[in-house]
Motif scaffolding. Structure first.
Motif, PDB file in Angstrom:
ATOM      1  N   ALA A 148      -7.738  -5.752   2.365  1.00 13.32           N
ATOM      2  CA  ALA A 148      -6.584  -5.230   3.332  1.00 13.32           C
ATOM      3  C   ALA A 148      -7.120  -4.897   4.614  1.00 13.32           C
ATOM      4  CB  ALA A 148      -6.460  -3.587   2.663  1.00 13.32           C
ATOM      5  N   THR A 172       0.846  -0.932  -0.007  1.00  5.80           N
ATOM      6  CA  THR A 172      -0.092   0.008  -0.005  1.00  5.80           C
ATOM      7  C   THR A 172       0.852   1.307  -0.080  1.00  5.80           C
ATOM      8  OG1 THR A 172      -0.101  -0.023   2.567  1.00  5.80           O
ATOM      9  CG2 THR A 172      -1.793  -1.211   1.357  1.00  5.80           C
ATOM     10  N   SER A 231      -3.996   4.659  -7.370  1.00  7.79           N
ATOM     11  CA  SER A 231      -4.787   4.482  -6.344  1.00  7.79           C
ATOM     12  C   SER A 231      -4.941   5.514  -5.719  1.00  7.79           C
ATOM     13  CB  SER A 231      -4.114   3.232  -5.536  1.00  7.79           C
ATOM     14  OG  SER A 231      -3.041   3.763  -4.735  1.00  7.79           O
ATOM     15  N   ALA A 289      -3.954  -6.655   0.232  1.00 15.47           N
ATOM     16  CA  ALA A 289      -2.764  -5.502   0.163  1.00 15.47           C
ATOM     17  C   ALA A 289      -2.590  -5.295   1.508  1.00 15.47           C
ATOM     18  CB  ALA A 289      -3.832  -4.209  -0.146  1.00 15.47           C
ATOM     19  N   GLN A 321     -10.690  -1.962   2.903  1.00 11.37           N
ATOM     20  CA  GLN A 321      -9.688  -2.139   4.004  1.00 11.37           C
ATOM     21  C   GLN A 321     -10.741  -2.108   5.423  1.00 11.37           C
ATOM     22  OE1 GLN A 321      -6.140   0.562   5.126  1.00 11.37           O
ATOM     23  NE2 GLN A 321      -7.380   1.131   7.099  1.00 11.37           N
ATOM     24  N   ALA A 333      -7.015   7.340  -1.794  1.00 11.39           N
ATOM     25  CA  ALA A 333      -6.968   7.044  -0.530  1.00 11.39           C
ATOM     26  C   ALA A 333      -8.426   7.394  -0.238  1.00 11.39           C
ATOM     27  CB  ALA A 333      -6.150   8.108   0.408  1.00 11.39           C
ATOM     28  N   THR A 370      -9.029   4.611   9.460  1.00 11.49           N
ATOM     29  CA  THR A 370      -9.750   3.255   9.404  1.00 11.49           C
ATOM     30  C   THR A 370     -11.111   3.324   9.814  1.00 11.49           C
ATOM     31  OG1 THR A 370      -9.468   0.930   9.748  1.00 11.49           O
ATOM     32  CG2 THR A 370      -9.040   2.346  11.755  1.00 11.49           C
ATOM     33  N   ASN A 428      -0.301   6.333  -5.468  1.00 11.58           N
ATOM     34  CA  ASN A 428      -1.413   6.855  -4.636  1.00 11.58           C
ATOM     35  C   ASN A 428      -1.482   8.278  -4.388  1.00 11.58           C
ATOM     36  OD1 ASN A 428      -2.286   7.286  -1.591  1.00 11.58           O
ATOM     37  ND2 ASN A 428      -3.505   5.575  -2.285  1.00 11.58           N
ATOM     38  N   SER A 463      -9.334   2.925  -2.782  1.00 13.12           N
ATOM     39  CA  SER A 463      -9.375   2.349  -1.620  1.00 13.12           C
ATOM     40  C   SER A 463     -10.646   2.825  -0.752  1.00 13.12           C
ATOM     41  CB  SER A 463      -7.954   2.491  -0.693  1.00 13.12           C
ATOM     42  OG  SER A 463      -6.739   2.185  -1.258  1.00 13.12           O
ATOM     43  N   ILE A 481      -9.551  -1.424  -3.497  1.00 15.05           N
ATOM     44  CA  ILE A 481      -8.924  -2.181  -2.271  1.00 15.05           C
ATOM     45  C   ILE A 481      -9.881  -1.817  -1.221  1.00 15.05           C
ATOM     46  CG2 ILE A 481      -7.033  -1.992  -0.758  1.00 15.05           C
ATOM     47  CD1 ILE A 481      -5.259  -1.232  -3.136  1.00 15.05           C
TER      48      ILE A 481
END
Length: 354
Positions: free
Chosen positions: A168, A18, A93, A189, A137, A95, A145, A69, A116, A135
């Protein structure tokens, strides 16, 4: 091991490193790519010139596919997209969910778009807008998160979209890869696991702090920038959680000034980026400033080695990692463990072709 992910981006193994700010630089990305996985260069902490130079450095170190990213809400996201296109980067990618327009611009240039996300609805949105993969997470992952565990979120997203899903949050070995594939993912990931390799440029003293951590030493706090942020618990984190509003604001101003000097950003640009993070969230002005310069807190640890002054984003897997292999050794180990796990699941007398 061929999956929808390996076919999409042209790598040998369904593993993604990542884009961690201050960590995922040219050395780590190229080492990952040369090991057959997908390395992602972190650009949010780079100026535009630095980004172009970093992409070219990765290209000089490897002829394998890699990605960049970037923050979709950054004021110069369009400029960064143009660098990605001009330099022939394989994967972009994000965020945060990129706009429909950014996705279209990248896809028209032949760049694979892999945002993501941390929620099913976000995966559905970017899939509808044309993203090539996503992706996902879960809450075990490091940095910003969510609350939903990977084991719950991943199958939700796999069932909701028709594009490849990369799992992920909580992955560090071949058993995890097999588990993700069983849920329907096209690969995994990993961030913390790649941070803790010999190819990572993170100072040794910082790596030692990670290796010494138990699973109980990894916490989620909103004290840094107002958003849930998974990191190692340190004296600084404790102090931020105890600090009053006035003291927090003064600290935020000082660190924002430091990041402005380092990044070359103007105050107005930093405030715009902070306000973009504030959108839809109940953040104080101190948190807006902290959100705009959180990269400075990360840099103090990841570059300067000041674990007393910086923060250390971390997935929960830090508590079960105890070595520093090279990227080549790590990927080889993950793939060997995955094949051993598949053979074990097949049972005695049954062989699964590799």
């Amino acid at each position: 091991m061929e999956t929808a992910l390996t076919r999409l981006v042209g790598v040998r193994h369904p593993v993604v490193q990542t884009g961690m700010g201050w960590v995922a630089g040219p050395r780590l990305v190229s080492a990952t790519a040369n090991a057959g996985a997908l390395g992602i260069l972190a650009s949010a902490t780079m100026t535009l010139d630095h980004l172009r130079d970093a992409v070219r450095e990765v290209r000089s170190r490897t002829d394998q596919p890699f990605g960049v990213n970037l923050r979709a809400d950054a004021a110069d996201a369009g400029d960064r997209v143009r660098i990605i296109v001009d330099e022939g980067v394989r994967v972009a990618s994000f965020a945060l969910a990129p706009s429909r327009e950014l996705i279209a611009e990248l896809k028209e240039a032949g760049v694979v778009v892999v945002p993501s996300v941390g929620a099913r609805r976000h995966a559905e949105k970017v899939a509808d807008w044309g993203a090539d993969a996503v992706i996902v997470q879960g809450g075990e992952g490091g940095g910003h998160t969510g609350e939903v565990a990977t084991s719950v979120l991943l199958p939700q997203v796999v069932d909701a979209v028709d594009i490849p899903v990369v799992a992920a949050g909580g992955f560090h070995d071949g058993r995890g890869l097999v588990a993700a594939l069983a849920y329907g993912a096209a690969g995994i990931a990993m961030g913390t696991r790649f941070l803790l390799t010999s190819d990572s440029t993170v100072p040794d003293a910082v790596k030692a702090r990670y290796l010494a951590a138990t699973v109980r030493d990894v916490t989620v706090t909103t004290a840094v920038d107002g958003m849930p942020h998974r990191m190692l618990r340190t004296d600084l984190v404790d102090a931020l959680e105890r600090a009053g509003r006035t003291r927090t604001f003064a600290r935020a101003v000082r660190r924002a000034a430091g990041f402005r000097r380092l990044s070359g950003l103007t105050w107005s640009r930093m405030i715009r980026d902070g306000l973009a993070m504030k959108h839809g969230r109940d953040l104080t002005w101190s948190q807006v400033l902290l959100a705009a310069n959180t990269p400075m807190l990360l840099r103090l640890s990841m570059v300067d080695g000041r674990t007393d002054l910086g923060v250390m984003a971390s997935g929960q897997v830090a508590g079960v990692i105890d070595d520093l292999p090279s990227c080549e050794e790590l990927i080889a180990r993950v793939m060997r463990e995955s094949r051993e796990t598949l053979d074990r699941l097949a049972g005695p007398g049954v062989s699964i072709p590799h």
